[in-house]
Design an enzyme around this catalytic site. Structure first.
Site, mmCIF file in Angstrom:
data_model
loop_
_atom_site.group_PDB
_atom_site.id
_atom_site.type_symbol
_atom_site.label_atom_id
_atom_site.label_comp_id
_atom_site.label_asym_id
_atom_site.label_seq_id
_atom_site.Cartn_x
_atom_site.Cartn_y
_atom_site.Cartn_z
ATOM 1 N N ASP A 76 4.141 -4.788 16.526
ATOM 2 C CA ASP A 76 5.543 -5.109 15.960
ATOM 3 C C ASP A 76 5.744 -6.554 16.448
ATOM 4 O O ASP A 76 6.254 -7.550 15.460
ATOM 5 C CB ASP A 76 6.595 -4.270 16.663
ATOM 6 C CG ASP A 76 6.392 -2.661 16.102
ATOM 7 O OD1 ASP A 76 5.414 -2.506 15.029
ATOM 8 O OD2 ASP A 76 6.522 -1.791 16.622
ATOM 9 N N LYS A 131 -13.710 -11.557 -8.254
ATOM 10 C CA LYS A 131 -14.265 -12.702 -8.955
ATOM 11 C C LYS A 131 -15.617 -12.625 -9.259
ATOM 12 O O LYS A 131 -16.045 -13.106 -10.032
ATOM 13 C CB LYS A 131 -14.010 -14.026 -7.455
ATOM 14 C CG LYS A 131 -12.739 -14.129 -7.299
ATOM 15 C CD LYS A 131 -12.482 -15.174 -6.124
ATOM 16 C CE LYS A 131 -13.306 -14.714 -4.925
ATOM 17 N NZ LYS A 131 -12.380 -13.656 -4.260
ATOM 18 N N THR A 132 -16.511 -12.002 -8.609
ATOM 19 C CA THR A 132 -17.981 -11.571 -8.733
ATOM 20 C C THR A 132 -18.078 -10.950 -9.910
ATOM 21 O O THR A 132 -18.949 -10.803 -10.577
ATOM 22 C CB THR A 132 -18.717 -11.084 -7.278
ATOM 23 O OG1 THR A 132 -18.313 -12.022 -6.461
ATOM 24 C CG2 THR A 132 -20.088 -11.243 -7.719
ATOM 25 N N GLU A 167 8.857 5.412 16.693
ATOM 26 C CA GLU A 167 8.829 5.805 15.312
ATOM 27 C C GLU A 167 9.911 6.123 14.613
ATOM 28 O O GLU A 167 10.457 5.650 13.514
ATOM 29 C CB GLU A 167 7.500 6.575 14.990
ATOM 30 C CG GLU A 167 6.163 6.314 15.392
ATOM 31 C CD GLU A 167 5.888 5.012 14.877
ATOM 32 O OE1 GLU A 167 5.879 4.657 13.991
ATOM 33 O OE2 GLU A 167 4.787 4.468 15.778
ATOM 34 N N GLY A 217 -9.566 -16.935 -5.136
ATOM 35 C CA GLY A 217 -8.494 -15.472 -4.921
ATOM 36 C C GLY A 217 -8.855 -15.073 -3.606
ATOM 37 O O GLY A 217 -10.180 -15.358 -2.978
#
Length: 656
Positions: free
Chosen positions: A535, A243-244, A461, A237
Site C-alpha cells: 500500500d 504486436k507479434t 482488509e 505498445g
C-alpha cells in the site's frame, strides 16, 4: 491424388561426402587392428608349445622380430599333415599370395629365448633355421601420428558448426556462412494459418497494417495517384497487446514473401557479423520483392547510439544499426521491401531509426478497452468447452487492464481449474477463479497464521473496503478475502473505472482508500504493522507522479520532470536543484499524510460498521459486495450515477 501419395512416402537420407571418408577411415583402422589374420590362418602360440613342436622336428624356420618382441614360426611340409596342426592348415578368409607363418608368439627376454632354442637344437640335432630381423609398421605409425590431429579438427568443425547456427545445411549451417541472415521465410500456405480474423480488437492498428498488405497486393491503386509505398511500420505498445500476433496475421494474409526474425538474431560473438546479416537479409528480400521483413524486439539492435559506449571502442551493435539505417533508406533505396518492427521500448530507440522515410508509421498498440476485451474473449473461447452461455460483457468488466495475452491466460487457466475439479466443462465460476489466480496468486489455505495476525489482517482488509465504500471516486469493491494468496496475506478486489484522464480528487480518493488498511490498524489497535508495504509503495508512486510528472501540486506549480524520450536515464544529474528536491520530498510526504489522516477520520466515524465487517470477514474469510451493502447500505454515489444515466437515456429518447 498422386501428388498427395508422393508427399506421404518417407524421404530418403541425403547423400554426404563425409560418408565416404568415414568408410575409408573405418577400413584402414580395421585392417590395422585385425592385421594379417584376415589374410592367413596364423595362430598364436606359447613358448612351451614352441619348444614341444621344436623337439618333435615340426619347425622348419623361426624368424625373430627383435624390435617387436615377436617370433614367426614356419612348419615343415610333413608337420602340416599332422592332425595337431590342422587348424593352421585351413584356407584363409581372403586369398593371399604372400608367405605367412603358421604360428606367431611373443617372447620375453631375447637372450633366454635364444638360449632355449639353441639348447633344444643341440640336444635333438635339429637343422631348424633361426633368423633375426626387424619390421616397420608404416601404416600404424602414420595413423598414430595423424589420428590425434583428425580428432581435434573434427571436434573444432563440429563446435563451429553448432555455434554458427546448427549442424544442418542452409544459411548459418556452414562455418563460412556465419554472416548469412537467420531470417525465416514464411509460406502462407504451409507455415502459418493466422489471419486478421484471429486478431480481435486493435481496429486502428489492423487498419494501418491491412493497408500495407493491400499496397503489396494491389500497388497500382496507390501509385496511380502518385503515392509511394511506405518503407516501414513500427508497432509500439505494452507487452502482450498483440504486436507479434499482428505480424503473424500479415504473414498469413500477404501473398508475398515474409521474412521473420528477432533483433537478437543479428547479435553474434564475431565482429562484423551483425552488419553482414543485415546486408544478406535485405539482399534476399530484394531478390524476392515485393516482400515484408518483420524484426521482433528491434530494441536489441536499435538502441540510441553513443549512450552506453563508455570505453570508446568500436561497438558491434552500433555497426549493425548503421547498416540497418543504410539499407532502409540509404543511397541505393530498396523498392517494394517493407520493414515491420515491434518493440515495447520505443523511448530508447535511435532517432535516426524513427524518422520518416525509414519507419514512416508508428502504430501504437494499446491495452484493450472493455469492447475489445469482449472480442478477445470470443477468439480465445472458441476451443474452450463451456458448460453454459457465458456473459462476455461480464467477463470483460472483470478484467480491466488485462492485455490480450492476459486474457488468453485467463481462458487457459479456467480450463485447467475446471479439469482439476474433475468437471466436464468450464463454467463462469472457473473464469472468476482464474482471474483471482492471475491477479492475486495461488491460494495458500495451509499457511500457518496466528489468531492475532488473522484478526489484524481482517481489520486491515475491512479498512480498505470501508474507506473505498465511503469515497466517491474510489474504485467500487468486488470482494475481500483474508485467505493468503501469493505473497499477500489478504486481498481486496476492485473494479476500477476505465478513465482516459484522471483528476486530482480522483487520485486522492484512491490514495485514501489505499491507506485505509493501515488507518484501520491504527484506529482499532493503536498499532501499525509491516502489512501495508505494498500500500505504501503504491501511494508513494502516485504522490510522486502527482508532484513530479503531472504537475498537480500547487506548491511546485505547473511543471513536470518527466522525459518522454527516455534520455534522463543516461544522465548523472537530476533535472532540479537540491532545494527543489527537498520541496518535492516534503510535498509527497504531505499528500500521503493528509490522506492517511482522512482515512483515520472516516474510520473513526464508522468504527462500529468497520468492526461488523471485520467480524464477518473472520467468520466467512471471503465476503462480496452484497455483504457490504447489508452493513453500509447502497453507495450514495451509485444512486446518483444511476439517476444521471436514466436522465441521459430519457433525453436521448426525446431527441430521437
Amino acid at each position: 491424388m498422386a501428388k498427395d501419395n508422393n508427399s506421404n512416402t518417407p524421404k530418403k537420407p541425403r547423400f554426404s561426402s563425409w560418408w565416404i571418408y568415414g568408410v575409408v577411415l573405418a577400413l584402414i583402422i580395421g585392417f590395422q587392428l585385425i592385421g594379417n589374420s584376415a589374410f592367413s590362418s596364423t595362430e598364436k602360440t606359447t613358448t612351451s608349445e614352441l619348444q614341444e613342436y621344436l623337439r618333435n622336428g615340426d619347425i622348419a624356420k623361426i624368424i625373430v622380430i627383435k624390435n617387436m618382441g615377436q617370433a614367426k614360426v614356419f612348419l615343415t611340409e610333413a608337420a602340416l599333415q599332422k592332425k595337431v596342426h590342422a587348424k593352421v592348415n585351413e584356407k584363409p578368409l581372403i586369398p593371399y599370395t604372400g608367405i605367412v607363418p603358421q604360428y606367431i608368439l611373443e617372447y620375453g627376454d631375447l637372450q633366454i629365448f635364444q638360449n632355449e632354442i639353441d639348447e633344444i637344437k643341440a640336444e635333438n640335432s635339429l637343422e631348424t633355421i633361426v633368423e633375426f630381423d626387424t619390421e616397420q609398421n608404416y601404416l600404424g605409425d602414420v595413423l598414430s601420428f595423424i589420428l590425434p590431429f583428425i580428432l581435434i579438427i573434427g571436434i573444432w568443425i563440429y563446435l563451429m558448426r553448432r555455434m554458427s547456427g546448427g549442424a544442418g545445411g542452409g544459411a548459418g549451417g556452414q562455418i563460412f556462412n556465419i554472416g548469412k541472415s537467420k531470417a525465416k521465410l514464411f509460406d502462407e500456405k504451409t507455415d502459418t494459418r493466422t489471419s486478421f480474423k484471429d486478431v480481435a480488437g486493435l481496429e486502428g492498428a489492423k487498419e494501418e497494417i491491412e493497408e500495407i498488405v493491400e499496397f503489396l497486393k494491389n500497388p497500382d491503386k496507390y501509385t496511380s495517384l502518385g503515392g509511394k509505398i511506405p518503407k516501414g511500420a513500427l508497432l509500439v505498445g505494452p507487452p502482450g497487446t498483440g504486436k507479434t500476433l499482428l505480424a503473424k496475421a500479415v504473414a498469413g494474409e500477404a501473398k508475398v514473401p515474409f521474412f521473420s526474425l528477432s533483433g537478437s538474431d543479428f547479435v553474434e560473438m564475431f565482429v562484423g557479423v551483425g552488419a553482414s546479416r543485415v546486408r544478406d537479409l535485405f539482399k534476399q528480400a530484394k531478390d524476392k520483392s515485393p516482400a515484408i521483413i518483420f524484426i521482433d524486439e528491434i530494441d536489441a539492435i536499435g538502441r540510441a547510439r553513443g549512450k552506453s559506449n563508455f570505453t570508446g571502442s568500436n561497438d558491434e551493435r552500433e555497426n549493425t544499426l548503421n547498416q540497418l539505417l543504410t539499407e532502409m533508406d540509404g543511397f541505393g533505396t530498396n523498392t517494394n521491401v517493407i520493414v515491420l518492427a515491434a518493440t515495447n521500448r520505443a523511448d530508447v530507440l535511435d532517432k535516426a531509426l524513427m524518422r520518416a522515410g525509414r519507419f514512416d508509421r508508428q502504430i501504437y498498440v494499446d491495452l484493450p478497452d472493455i469492447r475489445e476485451r469482449k472480442e478477445i474473449f470470443e477468439v480465445h473461447l472458441r476451443p474452450i468447452k463451456t458448460a453454459e452461455t457465458l456473459d462476455l460483457d461480464f467477463l470483460a468488466k472483470q478484467t480491466p487492464g488485462f492485455s490480450g495475452a492476459d486474457i488468453a491466460n485467463v481462458c487457459n487457466e479456467a480450463a485447467l481449474i475446471a479439469a482439476r475439479k474433475e468437471k466436464k466443462a468450464v463454467n463462469k465460476q472457473d473464469f472468476l477463479d482464474a482471474v483471482d489466480r492471475i491477479v492475486g496468486g495461488l491460494e495458500k489455505k495451509n499457511k500457518i497464521i496466528t489468531q492475532e495476525e488473522k484478526k489484524t489482517i481482517a481489520f486491515h482488509e475491512a479498512g480498505h473496503a470501508t474507506v473505498s465504500w465511503m469515497l466517491e471516486h474510489a474504485a467500487p469493491l468486488v470482494k475481500v478475502t483474508i485467505v493468503p494468496r501469493g505473497q499477500s496475506l489478504g486481498a481486496a478486489w476492485y473494479l476500477p473505472e476505465e478513465r482516459l484522464i484522471v483528476r486530482p480528487d480522483q487520485m486522492l480518493d484512491e490514495m485514501c482508500a489505499t491507506m485505509g488498511g493501515r488507518a484501520a490498524e491504527k484506529v482499532m489497535f493503536n498499532k501499525i504493522s509491516t502489512g501495508a508495504l505494498s500500500d505504501l509503495e503504491k501511494v508513494t508512486k502516485q504522490a510522486r507522479a502527482m508532484v513530479t510528472i503531472y504537475g498537480l501540486n500547487e506548491e511546485l506549480g505547473n511543471i513536470t520532470y518527466y522525459d518522454s524520450s527516455g534520455q534522463n536515464e543516461y544522465g548523472f544529474t537530476k533535472p532540479y536543484s537540491e532545494e527543489t528536491a527537498q520541496k518535492i520530498d516534503e510535498e509527497i510526504s504531505k499528500i500521503i499524510e493528509e490522506q492517511y489522516a482522512r482515512a483515520i477520520d472516516l474510520l473513526d466515524k464508522n468504527k462500529d460498521k468497520l468492526t461488523t465487517l471485520a467480524e464477518r470477514l473472520l467468520e466467512k474469510e471471503v465476503i462480496f459486495k452484497d455483504d457490504l451493502e447489508k452493513i453500509f447500505g447502497k453507495r450514495p454515489f451509485e444512486k446518483q450515477a444511476l439517476a444521471e444515466e436514466k436522465v441521459k437515456a430519457t433525453t436521448d429518447e426525446e431527441s430521437e
